[in-house]
Motif scaffolding. Structure first.
Motif, mmCIF file in Angstrom:
data_model
loop_
_atom_site.group_PDB
_atom_site.id
_atom_site.type_symbol
_atom_site.label_atom_id
_atom_site.label_comp_id
_atom_site.label_asym_id
_atom_site.label_seq_id
_atom_site.Cartn_x
_atom_site.Cartn_y
_atom_site.Cartn_z
ATOM 1 N N ARG A 33 1.023 -1.235 -0.109
ATOM 2 C CA ARG A 33 0.047 0.122 0.118
ATOM 3 C C ARG A 33 0.951 1.183 -0.023
ATOM 4 N NH1 ARG A 33 -3.500 -1.647 4.992
ATOM 5 N NH2 ARG A 33 -3.641 -3.901 4.634
ATOM 6 N N PRO A 34 0.337 2.278 -0.464
ATOM 7 C CA PRO A 34 1.408 3.496 -0.628
ATOM 8 C C PRO A 34 1.773 3.925 0.762
ATOM 9 C CG PRO A 34 -0.565 3.747 -2.161
ATOM 10 C CD PRO A 34 -0.898 2.441 -1.412
ATOM 11 N N GLY A 35 2.834 4.245 0.792
ATOM 12 C CA GLY A 35 3.649 4.735 2.132
ATOM 13 C C GLY A 35 4.350 3.943 2.975
ATOM 14 N N ARG A 36 4.090 2.533 2.607
ATOM 15 C CA ARG A 36 4.350 1.125 3.233
ATOM 16 C C ARG A 36 5.911 0.925 2.671
ATOM 17 N NH1 ARG A 36 0.370 -3.056 5.526
ATOM 18 N NH2 ARG A 36 -0.664 -1.809 6.942
ATOM 19 N N LEU A 37 6.814 0.377 3.517
ATOM 20 C CA LEU A 37 8.159 -0.230 3.090
ATOM 21 C C LEU A 37 7.927 -1.355 2.314
ATOM 22 C CD1 LEU A 37 10.542 0.288 6.099
ATOM 23 C CD2 LEU A 37 10.571 1.543 3.820
ATOM 24 N N ALA A 38 8.661 -1.787 1.330
ATOM 25 C CA ALA A 38 8.771 -3.250 0.566
ATOM 26 C C ALA A 38 10.176 -3.603 0.460
ATOM 27 C CB ALA A 38 8.226 -3.150 -0.691
ATOM 28 N N PRO A 50 15.635 -1.390 -0.119
ATOM 29 C CA PRO A 50 14.208 -0.999 0.701
ATOM 30 C C PRO A 50 13.730 -0.067 -0.400
ATOM 31 C CG PRO A 50 15.793 0.470 1.676
ATOM 32 C CD PRO A 50 16.687 -0.400 0.755
ATOM 33 N N GLY A 51 12.275 0.001 -0.553
ATOM 34 C CA GLY A 51 11.802 0.905 -1.258
ATOM 35 C C GLY A 51 10.284 1.037 -0.518
ATOM 36 N N ILE A 52 9.735 2.398 -0.923
ATOM 37 C CA ILE A 52 8.619 2.767 -0.426
ATOM 38 C C ILE A 52 7.542 2.976 -1.429
ATOM 39 C CG2 ILE A 52 7.224 4.758 0.606
ATOM 40 C CD1 ILE A 52 10.008 5.710 1.729
ATOM 41 N N VAL A 53 6.388 2.007 -1.197
ATOM 42 C CA VAL A 53 5.262 1.857 -2.281
ATOM 43 C C VAL A 53 4.859 3.254 -2.550
ATOM 44 C CG1 VAL A 53 3.143 0.738 -2.883
ATOM 45 C CG2 VAL A 53 4.801 -0.388 -1.527
ATOM 46 N N GLN A 54 4.671 3.510 -3.919
ATOM 47 C CA GLN A 54 4.081 4.900 -4.255
ATOM 48 C C GLN A 54 2.594 4.521 -4.974
ATOM 49 O OE1 GLN A 54 5.744 8.129 -3.975
ATOM 50 N NE2 GLN A 54 6.537 6.766 -2.344
ATOM 51 N N GLU A 59 -1.469 -3.746 -13.174
ATOM 52 C CA GLU A 59 -0.299 -3.805 -14.431
ATOM 53 C C GLU A 59 0.979 -3.465 -13.778
ATOM 54 O OE1 GLU A 59 -3.299 -1.475 -15.078
ATOM 55 O OE2 GLU A 59 -4.132 -3.187 -15.996
ATOM 56 N N MET A 60 1.151 -2.460 -12.863
ATOM 57 C CA MET A 60 2.535 -2.172 -12.545
ATOM 58 C C MET A 60 2.716 -1.908 -10.909
ATOM 59 S SD MET A 60 2.288 1.174 -11.552
ATOM 60 C CE MET A 60 2.048 2.734 -11.709
ATOM 61 N N ILE A 61 3.834 -1.601 -10.352
ATOM 62 C CA ILE A 61 4.075 -1.267 -8.954
ATOM 63 C C ILE A 61 5.304 0.214 -9.439
ATOM 64 C CG2 ILE A 61 5.310 -1.814 -6.978
ATOM 65 C CD1 ILE A 61 4.271 -4.776 -7.591
ATOM 66 N N ALA A 62 4.969 0.996 -8.566
ATOM 67 C CA ALA A 62 5.689 2.281 -8.466
ATOM 68 C C ALA A 62 6.401 2.435 -7.095
ATOM 69 C CB ALA A 62 5.071 3.399 -8.922
ATOM 70 N N LEU A 63 7.726 2.364 -7.161
ATOM 71 C CA LEU A 63 8.567 2.479 -5.600
ATOM 72 C C LEU A 63 9.077 3.421 -5.474
ATOM 73 C CD1 LEU A 63 8.903 -1.187 -5.821
ATOM 74 C CD2 LEU A 63 7.929 -0.519 -3.889
ATOM 75 N N LEU A 64 9.509 4.253 -4.282
ATOM 76 C CA LEU A 64 10.729 5.112 -4.311
ATOM 77 C C LEU A 64 11.704 4.514 -3.789
ATOM 78 C CD1 LEU A 64 10.698 8.367 -4.339
ATOM 79 C CD2 LEU A 64 10.269 8.185 -2.016
ATOM 80 N N VAL A 65 13.029 4.415 -4.620
ATOM 81 C CA VAL A 65 14.105 3.785 -3.972
ATOM 82 C C VAL A 65 15.349 4.573 -3.788
ATOM 83 C CG1 VAL A 65 13.167 1.468 -5.049
ATOM 84 C CG2 VAL A 65 14.611 3.091 -6.222
ATOM 85 N N PRO A 66 16.421 4.279 -2.946
ATOM 86 C CA PRO A 66 17.360 4.928 -2.852
ATOM 87 C C PRO A 66 18.169 5.292 -4.046
ATOM 88 C CG PRO A 66 17.460 3.647 -1.104
ATOM 89 C CD PRO A 66 16.322 3.212 -1.987
ATOM 90 N N ALA A 67 18.960 6.143 -4.153
ATOM 91 C CA ALA A 67 19.495 6.429 -5.842
ATOM 92 C C ALA A 67 20.652 5.218 -5.636
ATOM 93 C CB ALA A 67 20.254 7.667 -5.596
ATOM 94 N N ASP A 80 4.952 -3.951 6.746
ATOM 95 C CA ASP A 80 3.884 -3.390 7.301
ATOM 96 C C ASP A 80 4.389 -2.202 7.984
ATOM 97 O OD1 ASP A 80 5.436 -4.557 9.101
ATOM 98 O OD2 ASP A 80 3.907 -5.806 9.916
ATOM 99 N N VAL A 81 5.423 -1.708 7.925
ATOM 100 C CA VAL A 81 5.960 -0.269 8.445
ATOM 101 C C VAL A 81 5.625 0.735 7.385
ATOM 102 C CG1 VAL A 81 8.014 0.758 9.079
ATOM 103 C CG2 VAL A 81 7.733 -1.456 9.565
ATOM 104 N N GLU A 82 5.013 1.798 7.998
ATOM 105 C CA GLU A 82 4.823 2.707 7.097
ATOM 106 C C GLU A 82 5.869 3.957 7.215
ATOM 107 O OE1 GLU A 82 0.928 4.358 6.147
ATOM 108 O OE2 GLU A 82 0.181 2.344 6.699
ATOM 109 N N VAL A 83 6.086 4.556 6.221
ATOM 110 C CA VAL A 83 7.274 5.665 6.132
ATOM 111 C C VAL A 83 6.825 6.872 5.840
ATOM 112 C CG1 VAL A 83 9.476 6.234 5.372
ATOM 113 C CG2 VAL A 83 8.953 3.971 6.233
ATOM 114 N N ASP A 84 6.567 7.936 6.449
ATOM 115 C CA ASP A 84 6.336 9.306 6.154
ATOM 116 C C ASP A 84 7.778 10.112 6.113
ATOM 117 O OD1 ASP A 84 5.216 11.663 5.397
ATOM 118 O OD2 ASP A 84 3.848 11.925 6.999
#
Length: 87
Positions: A33-38, A50-54, A59-67, A80-84
């Motif tokens: 879910r958006p905002g959770r770690l994956a 690690p990634g943060i679900v966006q 069809e797709m999954i978008a994640l925020l990942v470290p450079a 199940d950890v939420e990251v803000d």
């Protein structure tokens, strides 16, 4: 506060990684879910990044990942950890 500051450091420089769901192994999908770690897992079963679900769709999954973590993973493990990062 310490944990939040550590996650901010990890994601100081980040990018969005958008992947098609087809051919991607997904574990604990109900947790994606958006905002959770994956966890992005490589072909050997090791945590690649690690990634943060966006966004998640059929069809797709978008994640925020470290450079520097832009290699497509073989699997994603929902967390199940939420990251803000803005708090």
């Amino acid at each position: 506060m310490r944990r939040r500051d550590q996650w901010r450091r990890v994601f100081t420089e980040c990018a969005e990684l958008v992947m098609p769901r087809q051919g991607l192994a997904i574990y604990e999908i109900e947790r994606l879910r958006p905002g959770r770690l994956a966890g992005l897992v490589d072909a050997y079963g090791f945590l690649q990044s690690p990634g943060i679900v966006q966004r998640v769709s059929d069809e797709m999954i978008a994640l925020l990942v470290p450079a520097g973590s832009m290699l497509p993973p073989m699997a994603i493990w929902g967390g199940d950890v939420e990251v803000d990062l803005c708090a």
